[in-house]
Design a protein around this motif. Sequence first.
Motif, PDB file in Angstrom:
ATOM      1  N   MET A 180       0.844  -1.179   0.000  1.00 26.89           N
ATOM      2  CA  MET A 180       0.000   0.000   0.000  1.00 26.89           C
ATOM      3  C   MET A 180       0.893   1.247   0.000  1.00 26.89           C
ATOM      4  O   MET A 180       1.953   1.260   0.611  1.00 26.89           O
ATOM      5  N   LEU A 181       0.433   2.261  -0.648  1.00 25.79           N
ATOM      6  CA  LEU A 181       1.177   3.522  -0.771  1.00 25.79           C
ATOM      7  C   LEU A 181       1.110   4.304   0.540  1.00 25.79           C
ATOM      8  O   LEU A 181       0.036   4.516   1.103  1.00 25.79           O
ATOM      9  N   ASP A 182       2.262   4.740   1.023  1.00 26.33           N
ATOM     10  CA  ASP A 182       2.325   5.560   2.238  1.00 26.33           C
ATOM     11  C   ASP A 182       2.165   7.023   1.828  1.00 26.33           C
ATOM     12  O   ASP A 182       3.114   7.668   1.403  1.00 26.33           O
ATOM     13  N   VAL A 183       0.958   7.545   1.962  1.00 31.58           N
ATOM     14  CA  VAL A 183       0.670   8.908   1.508  1.00 31.58           C
ATOM     15  C   VAL A 183       1.288   9.973   2.404  1.00 31.58           C
ATOM     16  O   VAL A 183       1.351  11.136   2.027  1.00 31.58           O
ATOM     17  N   THR A 184       1.770   9.590   3.558  1.00 31.85           N
ATOM     18  CA  THR A 184       2.392  10.576   4.449  1.00 31.85           C
ATOM     19  C   THR A 184       3.753  11.031   3.936  1.00 31.85           C
ATOM     20  O   THR A 184       4.290  12.021   4.406  1.00 31.85           O
ATOM     21  N   GLN A 185       4.311  10.333   2.945  1.00 31.90           N
ATOM     22  CA  GLN A 185       5.620  10.700   2.403  1.00 31.90           C
ATOM     23  C   GLN A 185       5.538  11.831   1.376  1.00 31.90           C
ATOM     24  O   GLN A 185       6.552  12.363   0.958  1.00 31.90           O
ATOM     25  N   PHE A 186       4.332  12.205   0.973  1.00 28.41           N
ATOM     26  CA  PHE A 186       4.158  13.243  -0.036  1.00 28.41           C
ATOM     27  C   PHE A 186       3.808  14.574   0.604  1.00 28.41           C
ATOM     28  O   PHE A 186       3.097  14.638   1.598  1.00 28.41           O
ATOM     29  N   LYS A 187       4.303  15.644   0.010  1.00 27.44           N
ATOM     30  CA  LYS A 187       4.000  17.003   0.473  1.00 27.44           C
ATOM     31  C   LYS A 187       3.011  17.617  -0.500  1.00 27.44           C
ATOM     32  O   LYS A 187       3.208  17.557  -1.717  1.00 27.44           O
ATOM     33  N   ILE A 188       1.970  18.199   0.011  1.00 22.79           N
ATOM     34  CA  ILE A 188       0.979  18.864  -0.826  1.00 22.79           C
ATOM     35  C   ILE A 188       1.378  20.330  -0.958  1.00 22.79           C
ATOM     36  O   ILE A 188       1.562  21.024   0.049  1.00 22.79           O
ATOM     37  N   ASP A 189       1.534  20.789  -2.209  1.00 22.68           N
ATOM     38  CA  ASP A 189       1.862  22.190  -2.466  1.00 22.68           C
ATOM     39  C   ASP A 189       0.592  22.943  -2.813  1.00 22.68           C
ATOM     40  O   ASP A 189      -0.272  22.437  -3.526  1.00 22.68           O
ATOM     41  N   LYS A 190       0.503  24.149  -2.341  1.00 18.81           N
ATOM     42  CA  LYS A 190      -0.680  24.974  -2.591  1.00 18.81           C
ATOM     43  C   LYS A 190      -0.291  26.218  -3.381  1.00 18.81           C
ATOM     44  O   LYS A 190       0.817  26.712  -3.292  1.00 18.81           O
ATOM     45  N   LYS A 191      -1.252  26.690  -4.159  1.00 19.64           N
ATOM     46  CA  LYS A 191      -1.142  27.943  -4.911  1.00 19.64           C
ATOM     47  C   LYS A 191       0.040  27.966  -5.879  1.00 19.64           C
ATOM     48  O   LYS A 191       0.691  28.984  -6.043  1.00 19.64           O
ATOM     49  N   ILE A 192       0.318  26.831  -6.508  1.00 19.71           N
ATOM     50  CA  ILE A 192       1.343  26.756  -7.550  1.00 19.71           C
ATOM     51  C   ILE A 192       0.612  26.926  -8.890  1.00 19.71           C
ATOM     52  O   ILE A 192      -0.233  26.094  -9.235  1.00 19.71           O
ATOM     53  N   PRO A 193       0.884  27.997  -9.637  1.00 23.01           N
ATOM     54  CA  PRO A 193       0.169  28.203 -10.899  1.00 23.01           C
ATOM     55  C   PRO A 193       0.564  27.158 -11.946  1.00 23.01           C
ATOM     56  O   PRO A 193       1.695  26.677 -11.967  1.00 23.01           O
ATOM     57  N   ILE A 194      -0.389  26.818 -12.792  1.00 24.13           N
ATOM     58  CA  ILE A 194      -0.139  25.882 -13.880  1.00 24.13           C
ATOM     59  C   ILE A 194       0.467  26.672 -15.039  1.00 24.13           C
ATOM     60  O   ILE A 194      -0.145  27.626 -15.523  1.00 24.13           O
ATOM     61  N   PRO A 195       1.659  26.305 -15.503  1.00 23.02           N
ATOM     62  CA  PRO A 195       2.266  27.036 -16.618  1.00 23.02           C
ATOM     63  C   PRO A 195       1.523  26.763 -17.923  1.00 23.02           C
ATOM     64  O   PRO A 195       0.908  25.707 -18.089  1.00 23.02           O
ATOM     65  N   GLU A 196       1.577  27.723 -18.823  1.00 24.53           N
ATOM     66  CA  GLU A 196       0.973  27.545 -20.135  1.00 24.53           C
ATOM     67  C   GLU A 196       1.739  26.479 -20.904  1.00 24.53           C
ATOM     68  O   GLU A 196       2.931  26.297 -20.706  1.00 24.53           O
ATOM     69  N   LYS A 197       1.036  25.779 -21.792  1.00 24.87           N
ATOM     70  CA  LYS A 197       1.698  24.798 -22.655  1.00 24.87           C
ATOM     71  C   LYS A 197       2.573  25.536 -23.649  1.00 24.87           C
ATOM     72  O   LYS A 197       2.204  26.595 -24.148  1.00 24.87           O
ATOM     73  N   ASP A 198       3.713  24.967 -23.945  1.00 20.96           N
ATOM     74  CA  ASP A 198       4.635  25.579 -24.899  1.00 20.96           C
ATOM     75  C   ASP A 198       4.294  25.097 -26.300  1.00 20.96           C
ATOM     76  O   ASP A 198       4.608  23.977 -26.667  1.00 20.96           O
ATOM     77  N   LYS A 199       3.619  25.954 -27.055  1.00 24.52           N
ATOM     78  CA  LYS A 199       3.237  25.610 -28.419  1.00 24.52           C
ATOM     79  C   LYS A 199       4.109  26.328 -29.438  1.00 24.52           C
ATOM     80  O   LYS A 199       3.856  26.275 -30.620  1.00 24.52           O
ATOM     81  N   LYS A 200       5.146  27.001 -28.976  1.00 24.65           N
ATOM     82  CA  LYS A 200       5.975  27.793 -29.878  1.00 24.65           C
ATOM     83  C   LYS A 200       6.622  26.941 -30.951  1.00 24.65           C
ATOM     84  O   LYS A 200       6.727  27.357 -32.097  1.00 24.65           O
ATOM     85  N   GLY A 201       7.085  25.758 -30.598  1.00 23.05           N
ATOM     86  CA  GLY A 201       7.765  24.900 -31.562  1.00 23.05           C
ATOM     87  C   GLY A 201       6.859  24.507 -32.713  1.00 23.05           C
ATOM     88  O   GLY A 201       7.226  24.635 -33.885  1.00 23.05           O
ATOM     89  N   MET A 202       5.665  24.026 -32.414  1.00 22.54           N
ATOM     90  CA  MET A 202       4.719  23.626 -33.458  1.00 22.54           C
ATOM     91  C   MET A 202       4.229  24.841 -34.233  1.00 22.54           C
ATOM     92  O   MET A 202       4.002  24.774 -35.431  1.00 22.54           O
ATOM     93  N   ARG A 203       4.051  25.952 -33.555  1.00 23.28           N
ATOM     94  CA  ARG A 203       3.616  27.185 -34.228  1.00 23.28           C
ATOM     95  C   ARG A 203       4.656  27.617 -35.258  1.00 23.28           C
ATOM     96  O   ARG A 203       4.325  27.967 -36.389  1.00 23.28           O
ATOM     97  N   LEU A 204       5.926  27.567 -34.873  1.00 24.39           N
ATOM     98  CA  LEU A 204       7.000  27.944 -35.778  1.00 24.39           C
ATOM     99  C   LEU A 204       7.088  26.963 -36.944  1.00 24.39           C
ATOM    100  O   LEU A 204       7.216  27.369 -38.105  1.00 24.39           O
ATOM    101  N   LEU A 205       6.987  25.682 -36.646  1.00 27.25           N
ATOM    102  CA  LEU A 205       7.048  24.657 -37.689  1.00 27.25           C
ATOM    103  C   LEU A 205       5.908  24.853 -38.686  1.00 27.25           C
ATOM    104  O   LEU A 205       6.116  24.860 -39.900  1.00 27.25           O
ATOM    105  N   GLU A 206       4.705  25.047 -38.180  1.00 26.47           N
ATOM    106  CA  GLU A 206       3.541  25.238 -39.050  1.00 26.47           C
ATOM    107  C   GLU A 206       3.695  26.485 -39.903  1.00 26.47           C
ATOM    108  O   GLU A 206       3.363  26.483 -41.091  1.00 26.47           O
TER     109      GLU A 206
END
Length: 77
Positions: free
Chosen positions: A1-27
């Motif tokens: 069984m997974l010991d969930v006490t070993q994990f730390k929960i982080d709060k208020k971490i923003p989700i970064p935008e996906k990097d679409k620059k490579g495909m945009r440039l290629l297209e």
Amino acid sequence: MLDVTQFKIDKKIPIPEKDKKGMRLLESKMEIGDSVLFLSYRHAKGLSNRISEAGFKAATRQVGESEWRVWKKESGL
């Protein structure tokens, strides 16, 4: 069984935008009828989606055991 006490929960971490620059440039460098070969379906699908977002049509075909090719086509509008 997974010991969930070993994990730390982080709060208020923003989700970064996906990097679409490579495909945009290629297209943006592709002309109608051009194609690109990928060794990953995920990357092929990414370019196909980007081509569609840019107002064009895309065709994706598996061309080998684990190879996909994406073509840029006219918009059809």
